[in-house]
Design a protein around this motif. Structure first.
Motif, PDB file in Angstrom:
ATOM      1  N   GLY A 178       0.827   3.618   4.399  1.00  9.72           N
ATOM      2  CA  GLY A 178       0.301   4.120   3.136  1.00  9.72           C
ATOM      3  C   GLY A 178       1.393   4.426   2.134  1.00  9.72           C
ATOM      4  N   LEU A 179       2.470   5.010   2.611  1.00  8.78           N
ATOM      5  CA  LEU A 179       3.596   5.343   1.746  1.00  8.78           C
ATOM      6  C   LEU A 179       4.199   4.090   1.134  1.00  8.78           C
ATOM      7  N   ASN A 180       4.419   3.062   1.935  1.00 12.07           N
ATOM      8  CA  ASN A 180       5.014   1.830   1.425  1.00 12.07           C
ATOM      9  C   ASN A 180       4.156   1.195   0.353  1.00 12.07           C
ATOM     10  N   LEU A 181       2.845   1.144   0.567  1.00 15.00           N
ATOM     11  CA  LEU A 181       1.953   0.553  -0.423  1.00 15.00           C
ATOM     12  C   LEU A 181       2.023   1.315  -1.741  1.00 15.00           C
ATOM     13  N   GLU A 182       2.116   2.624  -1.654  1.00 12.68           N
ATOM     14  CA  GLU A 182       2.185   3.441  -2.864  1.00 12.68           C
ATOM     15  C   GLU A 182       3.504   3.225  -3.610  1.00 12.68           C
ATOM     16  N   LEU A 183       4.584   3.063  -2.869  1.00 14.88           N
ATOM     17  CA  LEU A 183       5.906   3.006  -3.485  1.00 14.88           C
ATOM     18  C   LEU A 183       6.289   1.627  -4.015  1.00 14.88           C
ATOM     19  N   LEU A 184       5.621   0.589  -3.559  1.00 13.09           N
ATOM     20  CA  LEU A 184       5.983  -0.755  -3.993  1.00 13.09           C
ATOM     21  C   LEU A 184       5.564  -1.036  -5.426  1.00 13.09           C
ATOM     22  N   ALA A 185       6.416  -1.754  -6.133  1.00 13.56           N
ATOM     23  CA  ALA A 185       6.101  -2.216  -7.482  1.00 13.56           C
ATOM     24  C   ALA A 185       5.167  -3.417  -7.421  1.00 13.56           C
ATOM     25  N   ARG A 186       4.644  -3.797  -8.553  1.00 11.95           N
ATOM     26  CA  ARG A 186       3.841  -5.025  -8.613  1.00 11.95           C
ATOM     27  C   ARG A 186       4.732  -6.206  -8.222  1.00 11.95           C
ATOM     28  N   ASP A 187       4.156  -7.106  -7.424  1.00 16.06           N
ATOM     29  CA  ASP A 187       4.878  -8.242  -6.853  1.00 16.06           C
ATOM     30  C   ASP A 187       5.957  -7.798  -5.863  1.00 16.06           C
ATOM     31  N   GLY A 188       5.798  -6.604  -5.304  1.00 15.41           N
ATOM     32  CA  GLY A 188       6.760  -6.089  -4.336  1.00 15.41           C
ATOM     33  C   GLY A 188       6.633  -6.773  -2.986  1.00 15.41           C
ATOM     34  N   ARG A 189       7.720  -6.740  -2.238  1.00  9.21           N
ATOM     35  CA  ARG A 189       7.758  -7.335  -0.897  1.00  9.21           C
ATOM     36  C   ARG A 189       8.103  -6.252   0.124  1.00  9.21           C
ATOM     37  N   TRP A 190       7.281  -6.162   1.134  1.00  5.14           N
ATOM     38  CA  TRP A 190       7.458  -5.179   2.203  1.00  5.14           C
ATOM     39  C   TRP A 190       7.738  -5.949   3.486  1.00  5.14           C
ATOM     40  N   VAL A 191       8.974  -5.811   4.007  1.00  2.00           N
ATOM     41  CA  VAL A 191       9.374  -6.532   5.204  1.00  2.00           C
ATOM     42  C   VAL A 191       9.386  -5.555   6.370  1.00  2.00           C
ATOM     43  N   ASN A 192       8.508  -5.786   7.325  1.00  2.00           N
ATOM     44  CA  ASN A 192       8.417  -4.917   8.495  1.00  2.00           C
ATOM     45  C   ASN A 192       9.183  -5.534   9.647  1.00  2.00           C
ATOM     46  N   ILE A 193      10.177  -4.780  10.168  1.00  2.00           N
ATOM     47  CA  ILE A 193      11.023  -5.319  11.232  1.00  2.00           C
ATOM     48  C   ILE A 193      10.964  -4.479  12.501  1.00  2.00           C
ATOM     49  N   GLY A 194      10.097  -3.464  12.547  1.00  2.00           N
ATOM     50  CA  GLY A 194      10.031  -2.626  13.737  1.00  2.00           C
ATOM     51  C   GLY A 194       8.802  -1.751  13.747  1.00  2.00           C
ATOM     52  N   LEU A 195       8.590  -1.094  14.885  1.00  2.00           N
ATOM     53  CA  LEU A 195       7.372  -0.308  15.087  1.00  2.00           C
ATOM     54  C   LEU A 195       7.694   1.084  15.624  1.00  2.00           C
ATOM     55  N   MET A 196       8.789   1.678  15.128  1.00  2.00           N
ATOM     56  CA  MET A 196       9.187   2.990  15.608  1.00  2.00           C
ATOM     57  C   MET A 196       8.131   4.060  15.304  1.00  2.00           C
ATOM     58  N   GLY A 197       7.320   3.823  14.273  1.00  2.00           N
ATOM     59  CA  GLY A 197       6.291   4.783  13.891  1.00  2.00           C
ATOM     60  C   GLY A 197       4.893   4.373  14.292  1.00  2.00           C
ATOM     61  N   GLY A 198       4.773   3.409  15.214  1.00  2.00           N
ATOM     62  CA  GLY A 198       3.466   2.983  15.695  1.00  2.00           C
ATOM     63  C   GLY A 198       3.087   1.587  15.254  1.00  2.00           C
ATOM     64  N   ARG A 199       2.164   0.990  15.985  1.00  2.00           N
ATOM     65  CA  ARG A 199       1.795  -0.406  15.734  1.00  2.00           C
ATOM     66  C   ARG A 199       0.475  -0.567  14.993  1.00  2.00           C
ATOM     67  N   THR A 200      -0.258   0.507  14.787  1.00  2.00           N
ATOM     68  CA  THR A 200      -1.534   0.406  14.092  1.00  2.00           C
ATOM     69  C   THR A 200      -1.573   1.375  12.919  1.00  2.00           C
ATOM     70  N   ALA A 201      -2.328   0.977  11.880  1.00  2.00           N
ATOM     71  CA  ALA A 201      -2.494   1.813  10.692  1.00  2.00           C
ATOM     72  C   ALA A 201      -3.624   1.250   9.850  1.00  2.00           C
ATOM     73  N   GLU A 202      -4.163   2.083   8.980  1.00  2.00           N
ATOM     74  CA  GLU A 202      -5.188   1.632   8.039  1.00  2.00           C
ATOM     75  C   GLU A 202      -4.515   1.129   6.785  1.00  2.00           C
TER      76      GLU A 202
END
Length: 320
Positions: free
Chosen positions: A212-236
């Motif tokens: 949720g935090l990443n979606l809020e913080l990203l700019a328009r046309d932003g890219r979110w690269v996930n490279i690990g699961l230290m905070g869990g593998r599932t989310a809404e």
């Protein structure tokens, strides 16, 4: 040869057969091997090596070439570091010659062992997959980690202001000394990152709890690269934000990539990144090294999440 493996959650040095050095491969007498979180997971039985890869721990190493297969440009005696799918924590390793890089001028083999995995990861995910452009803003979660420390330096070198989330004030100071513009402590107020955003690219080894935090913080046309699961593998996931901001969510791994992909990645590092070490614009950020006999201690220190940069295991003290 002697090799370090995870056996039922503990570390054991075992005798393993010597591997043949085939066409296109080189044999490296290992001086030191870098430690990574993947090694912790493999020791715990949670991250088996890809099919065909060595069961021995170690995704990167540095040492001296002792044998060269046909078709390789390397010479016996060359000082190299290498990106591996496994096998680095051993007396020697056989690797595709295209997956090795020369040790930068003026750098020890101990320092060089801390380079391949983190700089390959940072370059791949920021500059190739996320297609980071000069001036775009970057957020690095776990900014004081090995990958984070490499990413901060790359961002500074290529003109990208970056911010971090970290676990302590001391680790934030480490990141700012490397070139980060600022950041927040995850134990206090991650929402304060809004003061620095929006961000064009987020490099995230945490996953789950940061969605949720990443979606809020990203700019328009932003890219979110996930490279690990230290905070869990599932989310809404709020798909309205994904659509509305035209966000690209990129899942990325490196260890199980094919040989050609890794060869091309290492070639890009050699062209774009390696000269910056010689110029003094990048460094290994080696926090500490441990003797082979102290491998358990080294793994405990890494698991503490208090390491700024990298740790290495010295396999052959006569070489470093």
């Amino acid at each position: 040869m002697k090799a370090l493996q995870g056996v039922e959650g503990r570390l054991e040095w075992l005798q393993q057969p010597t591997l043949a050095c085939d066409v296109g491969e080189i044999r490296i007498k290992v001086a030191a091997a870098g430690l990574n979180r993947a090694d912790l997971l493999q020791r715990a039985g949670l991250y088996p090596p890809p099919p065909g890869a060595s069961e021995t721990l170690g995704l990167e190493c540095a040492g001296v070439v002792s044998e060269v297969g046909a078709g390789c440009d390397w010479q016996v005696g060359d000082r190299v570091c290498a990106l591996l799918a496994g096998g680095g924590m051993a007396d020697e390793v056989v690797v595709d010659g295209r997956h090795a890089l020369p040790v930068p001028d003026g750098m020890s083999l101990q320092e060089a062992a801390a380079l391949p995995e983190v700089y390959a990861t940072a370059w791949l995910n920021l500059f190739q997959l996320a297609a980071l452009k000069p001036g775009e803003k970057v957020l690095l979660h776990a900014g004081a980690s090995g990958v984070g420390s490499a990413a901060i330096q790359l961002c500074k070198a290529f003109g990208n202001p970056c911010w971090v989330s970290v676990g302590s004030a001391e680790r934030l100071a480490h990141c700012e000394a490397l070139g980060a513009q600022g950041g927040v402590l995850r134990s206090e107020d991650l929402q304060a990152l809004r003061d620095f955003g929006p961000f064009d690219v987020i490099l995230d080894p945490v996953g789950g709890q940061y969605v949720g935090l990443n979606l809020e913080l990203l700019a328009r046309d932003g890219r979110w690269v996930n490279i690990g699961l230290m905070g869990g593998r599932t989310a809404e996931l709020d798909l309205a934000l994904v659509l509305g901001k035209r966000i690209q969510l990129i899942g990325s791994t490196l260890r199980n990539r094919d040989e050609l992909f890794k060869a091309e990645l290492l070639q890009a590092l050699r062209q774009h990144v390696w000269p910056l070490f010689t110029e003094g614009r990048l460094s290994a950020q080696l926090q500490g090294s441990f003797a082979a006999k102290d491998a358990e201690q080294a793994f405990e220190v890494l698991a503490s999440n208090q390491v700024n940069g990298k740790l290495v295991l010295v396999i052959d003290p006569s070489l470093v």
